[in-house]
Design an enzyme around this catalytic site. Structure first.
Site, PDB file in Angstrom:
ATOM      1  N   THR A 201      17.247  -8.736  -4.549  1.00 23.76           N
ATOM      2  CA  THR A 201      16.133  -7.974  -3.990  1.00 23.76           C
ATOM      3  C   THR A 201      14.913  -8.899  -3.911  1.00 23.76           C
ATOM      4  O   THR A 201      14.858  -9.910  -4.610  1.00 23.76           O
ATOM      5  CB  THR A 201      15.778  -6.785  -4.892  1.00 23.76           C
ATOM      6  OG1 THR A 201      15.467  -7.303  -6.190  1.00 23.76           O
ATOM      7  CG2 THR A 201      16.920  -5.805  -5.012  1.00 23.76           C
ATOM      8  N   GLU A 346      19.680  -2.594  -1.602  1.00 19.68           N
ATOM      9  CA  GLU A 346      20.617  -1.822  -2.437  1.00 19.68           C
ATOM     10  C   GLU A 346      21.521  -0.924  -1.607  1.00 19.68           C
ATOM     11  O   GLU A 346      22.424  -0.287  -2.132  1.00 19.68           O
ATOM     12  CB  GLU A 346      19.825  -0.950  -3.423  1.00 19.68           C
ATOM     13  CG  GLU A 346      19.160  -1.724  -4.564  1.00 19.68           C
ATOM     14  CD  GLU A 346      17.773  -2.234  -4.221  1.00 19.68           C
ATOM     15  OE1 GLU A 346      17.461  -2.380  -3.021  1.00 19.68           O
ATOM     16  OE2 GLU A 346      16.992  -2.508  -5.159  1.00 19.68           O
ATOM     17  N   LYS A 454      -3.269   8.137  -4.219  1.00 22.11           N
ATOM     18  CA  LYS A 454      -3.424   9.480  -4.761  1.00 22.11           C
ATOM     19  C   LYS A 454      -4.907   9.778  -4.923  1.00 22.11           C
ATOM     20  O   LYS A 454      -5.566   9.230  -5.792  1.00 22.11           O
ATOM     21  CB  LYS A 454      -2.682   9.612  -6.088  1.00 22.11           C
ATOM     22  CG  LYS A 454      -2.126  11.001  -6.258  1.00 22.11           C
ATOM     23  CD  LYS A 454      -1.020  11.026  -7.291  1.00 22.11           C
ATOM     24  CE  LYS A 454      -0.379  12.405  -7.307  1.00 22.11           C
ATOM     25  NZ  LYS A 454       0.581  12.592  -8.352  1.00 22.11           N
ATOM     26  N   TRP A 459      -1.525  13.246  -2.209  1.00 21.95           N
ATOM     27  CA  TRP A 459      -1.024  11.998  -1.644  1.00 21.95           C
ATOM     28  C   TRP A 459      -1.585  11.770  -0.251  1.00 21.95           C
ATOM     29  O   TRP A 459      -1.651  12.692   0.573  1.00 21.95           O
ATOM     30  CB  TRP A 459       0.509  12.049  -1.540  1.00 21.95           C
ATOM     31  CG  TRP A 459       1.190  11.778  -2.841  1.00 21.95           C
ATOM     32  CD1 TRP A 459       0.597  11.390  -3.991  1.00 21.95           C
ATOM     33  CD2 TRP A 459       2.595  11.895  -3.105  1.00 21.95           C
ATOM     34  NE1 TRP A 459       1.547  11.241  -4.976  1.00 21.95           N
ATOM     35  CE2 TRP A 459       2.777  11.544  -4.454  1.00 21.95           C
ATOM     36  CE3 TRP A 459       3.703  12.230  -2.344  1.00 21.95           C
ATOM     37  CZ2 TRP A 459       4.026  11.536  -5.060  1.00 21.95           C
ATOM     38  CZ3 TRP A 459       4.948  12.225  -2.944  1.00 21.95           C
ATOM     39  CH2 TRP A 459       5.115  11.879  -4.298  1.00 21.95           C
TER      40      TRP A 459
HETATM   41  P1  AMP Z   1      14.410  -4.561   1.145  1.00 24.62           P
HETATM   42  O1  AMP Z   1      15.309  -4.199   0.053  1.00 24.62           O
HETATM   43  O2  AMP Z   1      13.682  -5.841   0.941  1.00 24.62           O
HETATM   44  O3  AMP Z   1      15.125  -4.512   2.463  1.00 24.62           O
HETATM   45  O4  AMP Z   1      13.255  -3.441   1.206  1.00 24.62           O
HETATM   46  C1  AMP Z   1      13.575  -2.081   1.319  1.00 24.62           C
HETATM   47  C2  AMP Z   1      12.325  -1.271   1.512  1.00 24.62           C
HETATM   48  O5  AMP Z   1      11.687  -1.589   2.751  1.00 24.62           O
HETATM   49  C3  AMP Z   1      12.574   0.216   1.625  1.00 24.62           C
HETATM   50  O6  AMP Z   1      12.770   0.811   0.361  1.00 24.62           O
HETATM   51  C4  AMP Z   1      11.309   0.682   2.333  1.00 24.62           C
HETATM   52  O7  AMP Z   1      10.231   0.817   1.430  1.00 24.62           O
HETATM   53  C5  AMP Z   1      11.011  -0.454   3.264  1.00 24.62           C
HETATM   54  N1  AMP Z   1      11.517  -0.130   4.609  1.00 24.62           N
HETATM   55  C6  AMP Z   1      12.652  -0.530   5.185  1.00 24.62           C
HETATM   56  N2  AMP Z   1      12.750  -0.054   6.443  1.00 24.62           N
HETATM   57  C7  AMP Z   1      11.645   0.695   6.663  1.00 24.62           C
HETATM   58  C8  AMP Z   1      11.160   1.473   7.765  1.00 24.62           C
HETATM   59  N3  AMP Z   1      11.807   1.554   8.910  1.00 24.62           N
HETATM   60  N4  AMP Z   1       9.986   2.138   7.595  1.00 24.62           N
HETATM   61  C9  AMP Z   1       9.287   2.055   6.442  1.00 24.62           C
HETATM   62  N5  AMP Z   1       9.693   1.332   5.387  1.00 24.62           N
HETATM   63  C10 AMP Z   1      10.851   0.656   5.488  1.00 24.62           C
END
Ligand code: AMP
Length: 557
Positions: A201, A346, A454, A459
């Site tokens: 991650t 994940e 917040k 929110w």
């Molecule tokens: P990663 O594991 O680095 O791919 O990050 C995942 C996170 O990216 C998700 O939990 C979201 O918070 C954010 N994310 C991914 N796609 C989107 C999307 N289309 N719109 C808003 N947030 C997104």
């Protein structure tokens, strides 16, 4: 009567779901399917390497034997620091297909973090593109588990001298394999739940955690990703994944594109607007996928030069929220369909994709856009729900925002080496996102839990505020963060990058929000900056902005 013959058991062939079956299928049934790859070696950077799925399978099986010759055993990790290129694709299949684990590493991370990840994964070999030679030279002494460093090039491009002892050459490793033996070799078949690839991650806080995908999860995800509601890949497509193969398996495209028999175009190291545009036009790209920051470069290049796309018709945008202004430009100006996608490391990574239902066809355009801007519908294989702080499920009314939880066969059950303990809540994985779900099942992310603002116990959706700011013609990029407030606890602050040459004041931008949001959602202040901090996966690093502006004073109303 044996169990297999019992009328209670299905009587179909039992074949484990193997990643190698994808490349075997592509080579056998779409053998002449094209792979076009921009070269990475600096002296060849304008050159394209053209090959076929048949070639790719042959070289991947040769690589599998080369790995065995280097002593790589089943389950051992093999690291890569590489762009989207044909050798990286061979590693995708050669490493996982041989039973070892492909560990893709994000080269944009800090070198110390990369060394930490290599050690944590206990990588045995580390393959890397020539771009990353200085990086690998710097970290090699700190990576004791790595028995061999392999430069992904040919003998002619090996450095005359290097700080890496015994540096190996990719093409030499392949050449050393007896080709008759490689041709006679068959891909091993083993438990479909065996580990296939590993991705860490992005780790904005604490150490990164490893997500270990299996053959089964990867193949199921690849099938689902190809569906018409999802990426809609077909053999008639030419697909250019801009989304990097060094992070979350390029959203599964290196698998889905091959099982559909589409033409694949790999852009190498050059992801600027002009380089991408030239490749899109030169190779007749019909479909692409990437994060919003990459599209910003391509779209701006095309706009500034008054260009159109002659074949490009569909794109998936995800990784962070697709700004509505970007979606409008792609659809209205360039006639490119935008599929908004959401997922995470994940989740292999795809969870939802956007699109319209049949009964939305006659809606006015602005209502259709509002639906397309949501992160979309669950993909079959993913279930989701939203819950409040106490874990009680919230209604799908499109208004109630709660913590988004997911489950499914390509969603993480535990992190590599059990880091962080049991991440699940009653069998569901908490995504860390805050979302609404409407009665039609369309999910919309309002925030990351840690990015939530917040104010007075309520929110405020930072993504909504960013989208409104980015719809202003003078705004290039915007991030909305919480700053401390004596009365309301937190209030929204907008951090904005203006378009080059644009004139925009704080007052004008704040006025732009009038009537667009509830009074208490109005940002309290605007800070103009030259650039926003962007992390290794192309996302704005809001945690860094929060640190920087924590004490920013806004008027205490
Ligand atoms: P990663 O594991 O680095 O791919 O990050 C995942 C996170 O990216 C998700 O939990 C979201 O918070 C954010 N994310 C991914 N796609 C989107 C999307 N289309 N719109 C808003 N947030 C997104």
């Amino acid at each position: 009567m044996t169990l297999e013959q019992s009328p209670l058991m299905g009587q179909m062939m039992h074949q484990p779901l193997m990643i190698s079956s994808i490349i075997q299928f592509a080579a056998r049934h779409y053998g002449s399917g094209e792979i076009v790859s921009r070269r990475i070696e600096p002296d060849l950077h304008d050159a394209l390497y053209r090959s076929t799925y048949r070639d790719c399978e042959r070289r991947a099986r040769t690589l599998a034997l080369a790995l065995a010759a280097q002593g790589v055993a089943m389950g051992q990790r093999v690291g890569t620091l590489a762009w989207n290129g044909y050798r990286h694709l061979e590693l995708y299949y050669g490493v996982s297909g041989s039973g070892a684990v492909l560990h893709t590493i994000n080269p944009r991370l800090h070198p110390e973090q990369i060394a930490w990840i290599v050690n944590h994964a206990e990588d045995q070999l580390l393959f890397f593109d020539i771009t990353f030679l200085p990086l690998v030279e710097a970290i090699a002494p700190a990576c004791p588990t790595v028995r061999g460093f392999v430069l992904m090039s040919d003998r002619a491009h090996m450095p005359a001298s290097t700080a890496i002892p015994g540096l190996l050459c990719y093409e030499d490793l392949l050449d050393a394999v007896d080709q008759a033996a490689a041709d006679a070799w068959t891909w091993p078949v083993f438990d479909e739940n065996a580990a296939a690839s590993l991705c860490y991650t992005s780790g904005t806080t604490g150490n990164p955690k490893g997500v270990l995908y299996s053959h089964r999860s990867t193949v199921l995800h690849a099938y689902a990703a190809a569906l018409p509601n999802v990426l809609n890949v077909s053999a008639a497509d030419t697909v250019l994944p801009v989304v990097p193969m060094f992070h979350v398996n390029a959203w599964g495209l290196p698998y889905s594109v091959l099982l559909c028999g589409a033409k694949m175009v790999l852009p190498g190291a050059r992801l600027d607007g002009k380089s991408l545009y030239d490749l899109f036009e030169g190779e007749g790209v019909t479909f692409s996928a990437g994060v919003p920051t990459v599209w910003l470069g391509l779209v701006n290049y095309a706009l500034q030069n008054n260009l159109q796309f002659s074949t490009f018709r569909r794109t998936v945008i995800g990784g962070s929220a697709c700004p509505p202004a970007m979606m409008d430009t792609l659809i209205d100006r360039f006639n490119v369909q935008v599929i908004h996608g959401w997922g995470m490391t994940e989740m292999s990574p795809l969870g939802t994709t956007g699109g319209l239902l049949a009964r939305h066809r006659d809606l006015p355009v602005h209502e259709q856009r509002a639906i397309l801007q949501k992160q979309g519908h669950a993909i079959f294989g993913v279930d989701m729900k939203i819950v409040d702080d106490e874990g009680a499920e919230l209604p799908w009314d499109g208004r109630s925002a709660g913590h988004l939880l997911v489950k499914g066969p390509w969603i993480l059950a535990s992190y590599f080496r059990g880091e962080g303990g049991d991440p699940l809540q009653g069998g569901w994985f908490p995504t860390g996102d805050v979302a609404t779900i409407d009665p039609d099942g369309f999910m919309q992310i309002t925030d990351r839990s840690k990015d939530v603002i917040k104010s007075g116990g309520e929110w405020i959706g930072s993504i909504d505020l960013e989208n409104i700011a980015m719809a202003h013609p003078a705004v290039l990029q915007a991030a909305c963060i919480a700053v401390k407030h004596p009365k309301w606890d937190e209030r929204p602050l907008l951090v904005v990058v203006r378009k080059p040459g644009a004139d925009l004041s704080r007052e004008t931008l704040l006025g732009w929000f009038d009537g667009k949001v509830a009074r208490f959602w109005m940002p309290d202040d605007v800070v103009f900056v030259d650039a926003l901090p962007i992390g290794g996966t192309g996302k704005i690093q809001k945690n860094r902005l929060r640190e920087q502006y924590r004490e920013h004073q806004v008027a205490a109303e």
